[in-house]
Design a protein around this motif. Structure first.
Motif, PDB file in Angstrom:
ATOM      1  N   UNK A 168      -6.380  -1.631   5.062  1.00 35.88           N
ATOM      2  CA  UNK A 168      -5.978  -1.368   6.447  1.00 35.88           C
ATOM      3  C   UNK A 168      -4.649  -0.622   6.556  1.00 35.88           C
ATOM      4  N   UNK A 169      -3.972  -0.455   5.443  1.00 35.19           N
ATOM      5  CA  UNK A 169      -2.615   0.094   5.486  1.00 35.19           C
ATOM      6  C   UNK A 169      -2.614   1.610   5.553  1.00 35.19           C
ATOM      7  N   UNK A 170      -1.678   2.142   6.354  1.00 34.23           N
ATOM      8  CA  UNK A 170      -1.514   3.580   6.513  1.00 34.23           C
ATOM      9  C   UNK A 170      -0.441   4.092   5.548  1.00 34.23           C
ATOM     10  N   UNK A 171      -0.468   5.371   5.232  1.00 37.09           N
ATOM     11  CA  UNK A 171       0.447   5.916   4.199  1.00 37.09           C
ATOM     12  C   UNK A 171       1.864   6.152   4.710  1.00 37.09           C
ATOM     13  N   UNK A 172       2.572   5.083   4.962  1.00 38.39           N
ATOM     14  CA  UNK A 172       3.949   5.190   5.455  1.00 38.39           C
ATOM     15  C   UNK A 172       4.898   5.703   4.379  1.00 38.39           C
ATOM     16  N   UNK A 173       6.020   6.230   4.855  1.00 34.14           N
ATOM     17  CA  UNK A 173       7.131   6.582   3.967  1.00 34.14           C
ATOM     18  C   UNK A 173       8.170   5.466   4.103  1.00 34.14           C
ATOM     19  N   UNK A 174       8.448   4.760   3.020  1.00 35.80           N
ATOM     20  CA  UNK A 174       9.320   3.595   3.042  1.00 35.80           C
ATOM     21  C   UNK A 174      10.456   3.790   2.039  1.00 35.80           C
ATOM     22  N   UNK A 175      11.679   3.491   2.495  1.00 34.13           N
ATOM     23  CA  UNK A 175      12.837   3.510   1.599  1.00 34.13           C
ATOM     24  C   UNK A 175      13.115   2.085   1.154  1.00 34.13           C
ATOM     25  N   UNK A 176      13.316   1.882  -0.142  1.00 36.08           N
ATOM     26  CA  UNK A 176      13.560   0.536  -0.678  1.00 36.08           C
ATOM     27  C   UNK A 176      14.867   0.516  -1.460  1.00 36.08           C
ATOM     28  N   UNK A 212       3.803  -1.416  -6.266  1.00 37.21           N
ATOM     29  CA  UNK A 212       3.630  -0.140  -5.569  1.00 37.21           C
ATOM     30  C   UNK A 212       2.379   0.616  -6.041  1.00 37.21           C
ATOM     31  N   UNK A 213       1.900   0.327  -7.235  1.00 36.15           N
ATOM     32  CA  UNK A 213       0.699   0.992  -7.752  1.00 36.15           C
ATOM     33  C   UNK A 213      -0.540   0.660  -6.922  1.00 36.15           C
ATOM     34  N   UNK A 214      -0.489  -0.454  -6.192  1.00 41.19           N
ATOM     35  CA  UNK A 214      -1.633  -0.913  -5.403  1.00 41.19           C
ATOM     36  C   UNK A 214      -1.555  -0.471  -3.943  1.00 41.19           C
ATOM     37  N   UNK A 215      -0.494   0.243  -3.571  1.00 41.58           N
ATOM     38  CA  UNK A 215      -0.212   0.488  -2.161  1.00 41.58           C
ATOM     39  C   UNK A 215      -0.265   1.971  -1.826  1.00 41.58           C
ATOM     40  N   UNK A 216      -0.614   2.316  -0.568  1.00 42.89           N
ATOM     41  CA  UNK A 216      -0.794   3.725  -0.180  1.00 42.89           C
ATOM     42  C   UNK A 216       0.480   4.406   0.295  1.00 42.89           C
ATOM     43  N   UNK A 217       1.644   3.799   0.084  1.00 44.33           N
ATOM     44  CA  UNK A 217       2.883   4.299   0.658  1.00 44.33           C
ATOM     45  C   UNK A 217       3.578   5.318  -0.252  1.00 44.33           C
ATOM     46  N   UNK A 272       6.689 -10.872   3.028  1.00 46.58           N
ATOM     47  CA  UNK A 272       6.993 -10.468   4.411  1.00 46.58           C
ATOM     48  C   UNK A 272       6.873  -8.970   4.668  1.00 46.58           C
ATOM     49  N   UNK A 273       7.396  -8.139   3.779  1.00 49.96           N
ATOM     50  CA  UNK A 273       7.374  -6.701   4.071  1.00 49.96           C
ATOM     51  C   UNK A 273       5.960  -6.139   3.967  1.00 49.96           C
ATOM     52  N   UNK A 274       5.132  -6.730   3.133  1.00 52.74           N
ATOM     53  CA  UNK A 274       3.728  -6.300   3.075  1.00 52.74           C
ATOM     54  C   UNK A 274       3.021  -6.608   4.395  1.00 52.74           C
ATOM     55  N   UNK A 275       3.297  -7.794   4.948  1.00 54.23           N
ATOM     56  CA  UNK A 275       2.706  -8.155   6.241  1.00 54.23           C
ATOM     57  C   UNK A 275       3.207  -7.215   7.337  1.00 54.23           C
ATOM     58  N   UNK A 276       4.502  -6.906   7.328  1.00 53.13           N
ATOM     59  CA  UNK A 276       5.062  -6.002   8.340  1.00 53.13           C
ATOM     60  C   UNK A 276       4.383  -4.630   8.258  1.00 53.13           C
ATOM     61  N   UNK A 277       4.191  -4.127   7.044  1.00 51.24           N
ATOM     62  CA  UNK A 277       3.515  -2.830   6.886  1.00 51.24           C
ATOM     63  C   UNK A 277       2.084  -2.886   7.412  1.00 51.24           C
ATOM     64  N   UNK A 278       1.414  -4.016   7.211  1.00 54.30           N
ATOM     65  CA  UNK A 278       0.053  -4.150   7.735  1.00 54.30           C
ATOM     66  C   UNK A 278       0.054  -4.196   9.263  1.00 54.30           C
ATOM     67  N   UNK A 279       1.000  -4.947   9.851  1.00 58.95           N
ATOM     68  CA  UNK A 279       1.077  -5.014  11.320  1.00 58.95           C
ATOM     69  C   UNK A 279       1.370  -3.628  11.894  1.00 58.95           C
ATOM     70  N   UNK A 280       2.288  -2.893  11.282  1.00 56.09           N
ATOM     71  CA  UNK A 280       2.571  -1.520  11.725  1.00 56.09           C
ATOM     72  C   UNK A 280       1.312  -0.665  11.657  1.00 56.09           C
TER      73      UNK A 280
END
Length: 455
Positions: free
Chosen positions: A169-177, A192-197, A344-352
Protein backbone atom coordinates in the motif's frame (compact mmCIF):
# COMPACT_ATOMS: atom_id res chain seq x y z
CA UNK A 1 33.54 -11.88 46.31
CA UNK A 2 34.68 -8.82 48.21
CA UNK A 3 32.20 -5.93 48.55
CA UNK A 4 32.44 -3.42 45.70
CA UNK A 5 33.77 0.04 46.59
CA UNK A 6 32.38 2.45 44.00
CA UNK A 7 29.55 4.91 43.42
CA UNK A 8 25.91 3.76 43.44
CA UNK A 9 24.95 6.78 41.29
CA UNK A 10 24.52 4.66 38.15
CA UNK A 11 21.44 2.89 39.51
CA UNK A 12 18.41 4.82 38.26
CA UNK A 13 14.65 4.23 38.32
CA UNK A 14 14.52 2.12 35.14
CA UNK A 15 18.08 1.06 34.38
CA UNK A 16 21.75 1.44 35.21
CA UNK A 17 23.30 4.46 33.52
CA UNK A 18 26.30 6.62 34.31
CA UNK A 19 29.77 7.87 33.52
CA UNK A 20 32.48 5.32 32.63
CA UNK A 21 34.36 4.18 34.72
CA UNK A 22 33.24 5.93 37.92
CA UNK A 23 29.54 4.98 37.83
CA UNK A 24 29.66 1.97 35.52
CA UNK A 25 32.55 -0.27 34.51
CA UNK A 26 33.39 -3.89 33.69
CA UNK A 27 33.64 -4.91 37.35
CA UNK A 28 30.15 -3.61 38.08
CA UNK A 29 28.78 -5.18 34.88
CA UNK A 30 30.19 -8.59 35.85
CA UNK A 31 28.61 -8.30 39.29
CA UNK A 32 25.25 -7.24 37.84
CA UNK A 33 25.31 -10.35 35.66
CA UNK A 34 26.16 -12.57 38.64
CA UNK A 35 23.48 -10.87 40.74
CA UNK A 36 20.79 -11.36 38.08
CA UNK A 37 21.74 -15.03 37.74
CA UNK A 38 21.73 -15.52 41.53
CA UNK A 39 18.32 -13.90 41.98
CA UNK A 40 16.42 -15.27 38.96
CA UNK A 41 18.29 -18.45 37.90
CA UNK A 42 17.83 -17.86 34.15
CA UNK A 43 18.60 -20.76 31.85
CA UNK A 44 18.92 -18.53 28.77
CA UNK A 45 19.79 -14.83 28.43
CA UNK A 46 19.86 -12.45 25.46
CA UNK A 47 22.58 -9.78 25.45
CA UNK A 48 23.41 -6.95 23.03
CA UNK A 49 25.37 -3.72 23.01
CA UNK A 50 25.42 -0.31 21.35
CA UNK A 51 28.19 1.52 19.50
CA UNK A 52 29.90 3.29 22.43
CA UNK A 53 33.66 2.69 22.86
CA UNK A 54 33.11 0.94 26.22
CA UNK A 55 30.07 -1.14 25.23
CA UNK A 56 31.64 -4.35 23.95
CA UNK A 57 33.92 -4.77 26.99
CA UNK A 58 31.04 -4.07 29.38
CA UNK A 59 28.88 -6.58 27.47
CA UNK A 60 31.59 -9.25 27.73
CA UNK A 61 31.93 -8.63 31.48
CA UNK A 62 28.16 -8.85 32.06
CA UNK A 63 28.02 -12.02 29.95
CA UNK A 64 30.79 -13.58 32.07
CA UNK A 65 28.81 -12.79 35.19
CA UNK A 66 25.69 -14.41 33.76
CA UNK A 67 27.64 -17.48 32.59
CA UNK A 68 29.44 -17.86 35.93
CA UNK A 69 25.95 -17.79 37.44
CA UNK A 70 24.93 -20.75 35.26
CA UNK A 71 23.16 -19.09 32.31
CA UNK A 72 23.52 -19.83 28.63
CA UNK A 73 24.11 -16.39 27.07
CA UNK A 74 23.10 -15.53 23.51
CA UNK A 75 25.02 -12.55 22.13
CA UNK A 76 23.06 -10.74 19.41
CA UNK A 77 25.94 -8.31 18.83
CA UNK A 78 25.81 -4.61 17.97
CA UNK A 79 22.14 -3.67 18.06
CA UNK A 80 19.40 -1.34 19.28
CA UNK A 81 17.51 -1.78 22.54
CA UNK A 82 14.35 -3.05 20.86
CA UNK A 83 16.39 -5.83 19.25
CA UNK A 84 17.32 -7.05 22.74
CA UNK A 85 13.63 -6.90 23.71
CA UNK A 86 12.80 -8.82 20.55
CA UNK A 87 15.49 -11.44 21.06
CA UNK A 88 14.25 -12.03 24.59
CA UNK A 89 10.53 -12.40 23.85
CA UNK A 90 10.67 -13.93 20.35
CA UNK A 91 13.03 -16.76 21.32
CA UNK A 92 11.43 -17.27 24.75
CA UNK A 93 14.55 -16.45 26.73
CA UNK A 94 14.53 -15.92 30.49
CA UNK A 95 15.80 -12.34 30.34
CA UNK A 96 17.94 -9.84 28.50
CA UNK A 97 20.68 -7.24 29.01
CA UNK A 98 21.25 -4.28 26.70
CA UNK A 99 24.47 -2.31 27.11
CA UNK A 100 23.58 1.28 26.19
CA UNK A 101 23.28 4.82 27.47
CA UNK A 102 20.81 5.73 24.70
CA UNK A 103 21.16 9.46 23.84
CA UNK A 104 23.80 10.33 26.47
CA UNK A 105 27.35 11.40 25.48
CA UNK A 106 29.89 8.77 24.51
CA UNK A 107 31.59 8.69 27.94
CA UNK A 108 28.36 7.33 29.45
CA UNK A 109 27.14 3.75 29.38
CA UNK A 110 24.54 1.60 31.07
CA UNK A 111 22.55 -1.63 31.28
CA UNK A 112 18.85 -2.07 30.56
CA UNK A 113 17.54 -5.29 32.04
CA UNK A 114 14.41 -7.29 31.22
CA UNK A 115 12.94 -10.60 32.28
CA UNK A 116 10.87 -13.04 30.22
CA UNK A 117 8.74 -11.49 27.45
CA UNK A 118 10.73 -8.25 27.71
CA UNK A 119 9.22 -7.23 31.06
CA UNK A 120 11.41 -4.42 32.50
CA UNK A 121 13.41 -4.75 35.69
CA UNK A 122 13.13 -1.36 37.39
CA UNK A 123 13.80 -0.02 40.88
CA UNK A 124 10.32 -1.21 41.88
CA UNK A 125 10.64 -4.68 40.36
CA UNK A 126 14.09 -5.98 41.28
CA UNK A 127 16.77 -3.48 40.30
CA UNK A 128 17.36 -2.50 43.93
CA UNK A 129 17.87 -6.20 44.78
CA UNK A 130 20.35 -6.54 41.92
CA UNK A 131 22.17 -3.41 43.13
CA UNK A 132 22.39 -4.67 46.71
CA UNK A 133 23.67 -8.10 45.70
CA UNK A 134 26.12 -6.72 43.11
CA UNK A 135 27.76 -4.47 45.69
CA UNK A 136 27.82 -7.09 48.47
CA UNK A 137 29.31 -9.83 46.27
CA UNK A 138 27.40 -12.57 48.14
CA UNK A 139 26.49 -14.53 45.01
CA UNK A 140 25.13 -18.06 45.05
CA UNK A 141 27.28 -20.65 43.32
CA UNK A 142 25.87 -22.23 40.16
CA UNK A 143 26.03 -26.04 39.72
CA UNK A 144 27.83 -25.45 36.41
CA UNK A 145 28.90 -22.52 34.29
CA UNK A 146 27.04 -21.51 31.15
CA UNK A 147 28.42 -20.85 27.66
CA UNK A 148 28.37 -17.96 25.21
CA UNK A 149 26.58 -18.34 21.86
CA UNK A 150 26.44 -15.95 18.90
CA UNK A 151 22.87 -15.44 17.64
CA UNK A 152 21.68 -13.78 14.42
CA UNK A 153 18.23 -12.25 14.91
CA UNK A 154 18.00 -9.64 12.14
CA UNK A 155 15.91 -11.60 9.58
CA UNK A 156 13.29 -12.55 12.19
CA UNK A 157 13.28 -9.02 13.58
CA UNK A 158 12.84 -7.40 10.14
CA UNK A 159 9.99 -9.76 9.28
CA UNK A 160 8.24 -8.97 12.57
CA UNK A 161 8.58 -5.18 12.18
CA UNK A 162 7.23 -5.33 8.62
CA UNK A 163 4.22 -7.35 9.81
CA UNK A 164 2.79 -4.12 11.31
CA UNK A 165 2.26 -2.60 7.84
CA UNK A 166 1.28 -3.52 4.29
CA UNK A 167 4.22 -2.56 2.09
CA UNK A 168 2.10 -3.02 -1.05
CA UNK A 169 0.00 0.00 0.00
CA UNK A 170 2.99 2.30 0.34
CA UNK A 171 3.75 5.08 -2.14
CA UNK A 172 7.30 5.95 -3.27
CA UNK A 173 7.99 8.82 -0.90
CA UNK A 174 11.28 10.66 -0.60
CA UNK A 175 12.36 10.40 3.05
CA UNK A 176 15.38 11.90 4.81
CA UNK A 177 16.75 9.81 7.70
CA UNK A 178 19.28 10.67 10.43
CA UNK A 179 20.66 8.10 12.89
CA UNK A 180 22.97 10.58 14.65
CA UNK A 181 25.78 7.99 14.26
CA UNK A 182 23.89 5.66 16.62
CA UNK A 183 22.86 2.09 15.88
CA UNK A 184 19.76 2.55 13.71
CA UNK A 185 21.51 1.71 10.45
CA UNK A 186 22.12 -1.85 11.64
CA UNK A 187 18.39 -2.35 11.02
CA UNK A 188 17.68 0.41 8.51
CA UNK A 189 20.23 -0.82 5.95
CA UNK A 190 18.29 -4.10 5.70
CA UNK A 191 14.80 -2.70 6.21
CA UNK A 192 15.07 -0.24 3.33
CA UNK A 193 15.53 -3.12 0.86
CA UNK A 194 11.88 -4.05 1.44
CA UNK A 195 10.46 -0.54 0.99
CA UNK A 196 9.49 1.56 -2.07
CA UNK A 197 10.97 4.82 -0.76
CA UNK A 198 13.86 6.98 -1.92
CA UNK A 199 16.11 7.83 1.03
CA UNK A 200 18.56 10.62 1.69
CA UNK A 201 20.76 9.46 4.57
CA UNK A 202 22.50 11.59 7.22
CA UNK A 203 24.99 10.39 9.85
CA UNK A 204 23.96 6.76 9.40
CA UNK A 205 27.39 5.23 10.05
CA UNK A 206 27.54 3.89 13.63
CA UNK A 207 30.29 5.83 15.43
CA UNK A 208 30.40 5.82 19.22
CA UNK A 209 32.39 9.05 19.36
CA UNK A 210 29.24 10.80 18.01
CA UNK A 211 31.18 13.22 15.76
CA UNK A 212 28.03 15.21 14.91
CA UNK A 213 26.82 15.58 18.50
CA UNK A 214 24.87 13.41 20.91
CA UNK A 215 22.15 11.33 19.20
CA UNK A 216 19.24 13.08 20.95
CA UNK A 217 16.63 14.43 18.51
CA UNK A 218 14.68 15.90 21.45
CA UNK A 219 17.27 18.71 21.26
CA UNK A 220 16.52 21.30 18.60
CA UNK A 221 20.17 21.63 17.57
CA UNK A 222 20.31 17.88 16.91
CA UNK A 223 17.31 18.14 14.55
CA UNK A 224 18.69 21.07 12.57
CA UNK A 225 20.63 19.08 9.89
CA UNK A 226 17.54 16.94 9.26
CA UNK A 227 15.26 19.98 8.96
CA UNK A 228 17.65 21.66 6.55
CA UNK A 229 17.96 18.56 4.39
CA UNK A 230 14.18 17.97 4.24
CA UNK A 231 13.72 21.53 2.99
CA UNK A 232 16.67 21.42 0.58
CA UNK A 233 15.56 18.11 -0.93
CA UNK A 234 11.84 19.04 -0.87
CA UNK A 235 11.39 15.64 0.79
CA UNK A 236 8.08 14.17 1.92
CA UNK A 237 9.20 13.30 5.46
CA UNK A 238 12.16 13.41 7.83
CA UNK A 239 12.92 10.79 10.50
CA UNK A 240 15.54 10.84 13.28
CA UNK A 241 16.41 8.21 15.87
CA UNK A 242 18.17 8.39 19.22
CA UNK A 243 21.33 6.40 19.86
CA UNK A 244 19.73 3.03 20.61
CA UNK A 245 16.80 3.79 18.24
CA UNK A 246 13.99 2.89 20.62
CA UNK A 247 12.59 6.38 19.88
CA UNK A 248 11.93 8.05 16.53
CA UNK A 249 11.16 11.70 15.77
CA UNK A 250 9.39 13.29 12.83
CA UNK A 251 9.97 16.34 10.63
CA UNK A 252 7.06 17.12 8.31
CA UNK A 253 7.20 18.17 4.66
CA UNK A 254 7.51 21.84 5.68
CA UNK A 255 10.54 21.23 7.90
CA UNK A 256 8.52 21.48 11.11
CA UNK A 257 9.18 19.21 14.09
CA UNK A 258 5.98 17.34 14.95
CA UNK A 259 5.50 17.10 18.72
CA UNK A 260 5.29 13.54 20.06
CA UNK A 261 1.80 14.37 21.36
CA UNK A 262 0.35 14.54 17.85
CA UNK A 263 2.20 11.40 16.76
CA UNK A 264 0.45 9.60 19.65
CA UNK A 265 -2.87 10.90 18.29
CA UNK A 266 -2.08 9.78 14.74
CA UNK A 267 -1.04 6.26 15.75
CA UNK A 268 -3.98 5.91 18.17
CA UNK A 269 -6.32 6.73 15.29
CA UNK A 270 -4.57 4.17 13.07
CA UNK A 271 -5.00 1.35 15.58
CA UNK A 272 -8.57 2.21 16.58
CA UNK A 273 -9.73 2.37 12.97
CA UNK A 274 -8.28 -1.09 12.43
CA UNK A 275 -9.43 -2.44 15.81
CA UNK A 276 -12.53 -0.61 17.13
CA UNK A 277 -13.10 -0.72 20.88
CA UNK A 278 -9.47 -1.39 21.79
CA UNK A 279 -7.58 0.33 24.62
CA UNK A 280 -4.95 3.06 24.15
CA UNK A 281 -2.54 3.88 27.00
CA UNK A 282 -1.15 7.42 27.33
CA UNK A 283 1.12 9.21 29.77
CA UNK A 284 -0.05 12.07 32.06
CA UNK A 285 1.71 14.94 30.32
CA UNK A 286 -0.84 16.06 27.68
CA UNK A 287 -3.71 13.83 26.62
CA UNK A 288 -6.91 15.71 25.75
CA UNK A 289 -6.31 15.04 22.04
CA UNK A 290 -5.75 11.32 22.64
CA UNK A 291 -8.91 11.10 24.76
CA UNK A 292 -10.97 12.81 22.04
CA UNK A 293 -9.69 10.41 19.37
CA UNK A 294 -10.59 7.46 21.63
CA UNK A 295 -14.10 8.87 22.23
CA UNK A 296 -14.68 9.51 18.54
CA UNK A 297 -13.51 6.04 17.51
CA UNK A 298 -15.17 4.14 20.39
CA UNK A 299 -11.84 3.26 21.98
CA UNK A 300 -10.85 3.42 25.62
CA UNK A 301 -8.13 5.80 26.85
CA UNK A 302 -6.19 4.77 29.98
CA UNK A 303 -3.71 7.03 31.77
CA UNK A 304 -0.44 5.59 33.06
CA UNK A 305 2.39 6.98 35.09
CA UNK A 306 5.19 8.00 32.74
CA UNK A 307 8.34 5.94 32.21
CA UNK A 308 8.68 2.83 30.08
CA UNK A 309 8.47 0.38 33.00
CA UNK A 310 5.18 1.89 34.25
CA UNK A 311 3.76 2.21 30.74
CA UNK A 312 4.46 -1.43 29.93
CA UNK A 313 2.98 -2.55 33.24
CA UNK A 314 -0.22 -0.61 32.50
CA UNK A 315 -0.30 -1.88 28.91
CA UNK A 316 -0.22 -5.47 30.12
CA UNK A 317 -2.80 -4.87 32.84
CA UNK A 318 -5.39 -3.33 30.49
CA UNK A 319 -4.35 -5.33 27.39
CA UNK A 320 -3.71 -2.11 25.45
CA UNK A 321 -3.15 -2.50 21.73
CA UNK A 322 -0.96 0.60 21.60
CA UNK A 323 0.51 3.00 24.13
CA UNK A 324 2.88 5.92 24.02
CA UNK A 325 4.72 8.57 25.92
CA UNK A 326 4.94 12.02 24.38
CA UNK A 327 8.74 11.66 24.64
CA UNK A 328 8.57 9.38 21.55
CA UNK A 329 8.37 5.96 23.18
CA UNK A 330 5.72 3.91 21.34
CA UNK A 331 4.61 0.53 22.76
CA UNK A 332 2.86 -2.24 20.83
CA UNK A 333 0.93 -5.20 22.17
CA UNK A 334 2.04 -7.35 19.23
CA UNK A 335 5.65 -6.47 20.03
CA UNK A 336 5.26 -7.97 23.52
CA UNK A 337 4.21 -4.51 24.82
CA UNK A 338 7.74 -3.26 24.13
CA UNK A 339 8.74 0.04 22.56
CA UNK A 340 10.09 0.35 19.04
CA UNK A 341 11.59 3.19 17.04
CA UNK A 342 11.16 1.40 13.71
CA UNK A 343 7.47 0.43 13.78
CA UNK A 344 6.07 4.01 14.22
CA UNK A 345 7.61 5.57 11.11
CA UNK A 346 6.54 2.63 8.96
CA UNK A 347 2.95 3.11 10.16
CA UNK A 348 3.17 6.86 9.48
CA UNK A 349 4.37 6.19 5.92
CA UNK A 350 1.46 3.80 5.40
CA UNK A 351 -1.07 6.34 6.74
CA UNK A 352 0.39 9.01 4.43
CA UNK A 353 0.09 6.58 1.53
CA UNK A 354 -3.50 5.55 2.29
CA UNK A 355 -4.79 9.07 2.93
CA UNK A 356 -2.80 10.78 0.21
CA UNK A 357 -1.65 13.44 2.69
CA UNK A 358 1.68 14.54 4.08
CA UNK A 359 2.39 14.38 7.81
CA UNK A 360 1.88 18.12 8.32
CA UNK A 361 -1.60 17.83 6.83
CA UNK A 362 -2.43 14.77 8.94
CA UNK A 363 -1.68 16.49 12.26
CA UNK A 364 -2.79 20.06 11.40
CA UNK A 365 -6.26 19.71 12.92
CA UNK A 366 -4.84 18.18 16.13
CA UNK A 367 -2.30 20.99 16.47
CA UNK A 368 -5.07 23.58 16.00
CA UNK A 369 -7.57 21.89 18.32
CA UNK A 370 -5.11 21.08 21.14
CA UNK A 371 -2.07 23.40 21.02
CA UNK A 372 0.65 22.31 23.45
CA UNK A 373 3.83 23.77 24.92
CA UNK A 374 6.08 20.84 24.14
CA UNK A 375 8.14 19.53 27.03
CA UNK A 376 10.09 22.18 28.93
CA UNK A 377 12.82 20.88 31.24
CA UNK A 378 13.55 22.92 34.35
CA UNK A 379 16.64 22.39 36.50
CA UNK A 380 15.23 22.64 40.03
CA UNK A 381 17.10 21.82 43.25
CA UNK A 382 14.06 20.52 45.14
CA UNK A 383 11.45 19.39 42.63
CA UNK A 384 9.16 17.86 45.25
CA UNK A 385 8.95 21.15 47.16
CA UNK A 386 8.18 23.11 44.00
CA UNK A 387 5.46 20.66 42.99
CA UNK A 388 3.89 20.96 46.46
CA UNK A 389 3.85 24.77 46.18
CA UNK A 390 2.22 24.52 42.75
CA UNK A 391 -0.42 22.23 44.24
CA UNK A 392 -1.12 24.72 47.03
CA UNK A 393 -1.51 27.58 44.53
CA UNK A 394 -3.94 25.85 42.16
CA UNK A 395 -5.85 23.20 44.10
CA UNK A 396 -8.68 25.55 45.20
CA UNK A 397 -9.50 26.84 41.70
CA UNK A 398 -8.69 23.81 39.50
CA UNK A 399 -11.49 21.56 38.28
CA UNK A 400 -9.22 18.54 38.82
CA UNK A 401 -5.88 17.75 40.46
CA UNK A 402 -4.25 14.52 39.28
CA UNK A 403 -1.37 13.04 41.31
CA UNK A 404 -0.75 10.01 39.07
CA UNK A 405 2.70 11.30 38.13
CA UNK A 406 3.92 14.56 39.63
CA UNK A 407 0.94 16.90 39.49
CA UNK A 408 -1.67 17.41 36.78
CA UNK A 409 -3.71 20.61 37.11
CA UNK A 410 -6.85 20.91 35.00
CA UNK A 411 -9.26 23.75 34.21
CA UNK A 412 -12.12 23.93 31.71
CA UNK A 413 -9.99 24.93 28.74
CA UNK A 414 -6.36 24.53 29.82
CA UNK A 415 -4.28 22.09 31.84
CA UNK A 416 -0.67 21.34 32.69
CA UNK A 417 1.48 18.60 34.16
CA UNK A 418 4.63 19.01 36.23
CA UNK A 419 6.59 15.85 36.98
CA UNK A 420 10.06 14.99 38.26
CA UNK A 421 12.39 13.22 35.83
CA UNK A 422 13.24 9.65 36.82
CA UNK A 423 16.55 9.80 34.98
CA UNK A 424 17.85 13.38 35.35
CA UNK A 425 17.81 16.17 38.02
CA UNK A 426 14.94 17.99 36.31
CA UNK A 427 11.24 18.63 36.52
CA UNK A 428 9.36 18.44 33.23
CA UNK A 429 6.59 20.89 32.35
CA UNK A 430 3.86 20.29 29.74
CA UNK A 431 0.76 22.34 29.00
CA UNK A 432 -2.16 22.24 26.54
CA UNK A 433 -5.32 24.22 25.84
CA UNK A 434 -8.53 23.65 23.93
CA UNK A 435 -7.91 25.52 20.70
CA UNK A 436 -6.43 28.66 22.26
CA UNK A 437 -2.77 29.36 21.51
CA UNK A 438 -2.87 32.81 23.11
CA UNK A 439 -4.16 31.27 26.34
CA UNK A 440 -1.38 28.68 26.12
CA UNK A 441 1.28 31.39 26.05
CA UNK A 442 -0.41 33.40 28.80
CA UNK A 443 -0.81 30.48 31.20
CA UNK A 444 2.61 29.03 30.40
CA UNK A 445 4.19 32.33 31.46
CA UNK A 446 2.01 32.44 34.59
CA UNK A 447 2.98 28.96 35.77
CA UNK A 448 6.65 29.28 34.82
CA UNK A 449 6.93 32.63 36.59
CA UNK A 450 5.40 31.09 39.72
CA UNK A 451 7.79 28.12 39.61
CA UNK A 452 10.81 30.41 39.33
CA UNK A 453 9.50 32.56 42.18
CA UNK A 454 9.35 29.61 44.62
CA UNK A 455 12.33 27.45 43.63
Amino acid sequence: MEPLQMSHEGFKAYDIRGIVPDEINEDLAYRVGRAYASLYHPKTMCIGYDVRPSSKAIMEAAARGLMDGGSEVYNIGLCGTEMMYFGTFYYHMDGGFMITASHNPSNYNGIKIVRQEGIPVSADTGLKDIESLAFSGNFSEAPKKGSLHEKEILPDYIRTVLSFVDVKKMKPFHIVVNAGNGCANIVFSELKKHLPFTFTELYMEPDGSFPHGVPNPMLEECRKPLVEKVLAEKADLGIAWDGDFDRCFFIDENGHFVEGYYMVGLLSEYFLKQHPGETIVHDPRVFWCTEKICRDLKGKAVESKGGHAFMKETMRRVHGIYGAENSAHHFFRDFSYCDSGMIPWLIVAQVMSEKGKHLGELVAEMEKEYPCSGEINLTIKDGAAVIEKVKEKYEKTATRIDLTDGIGVEFDNWRFNLRPSNTEPLIRFNMETKGDRALLEEKKKEVMDFIHSVE
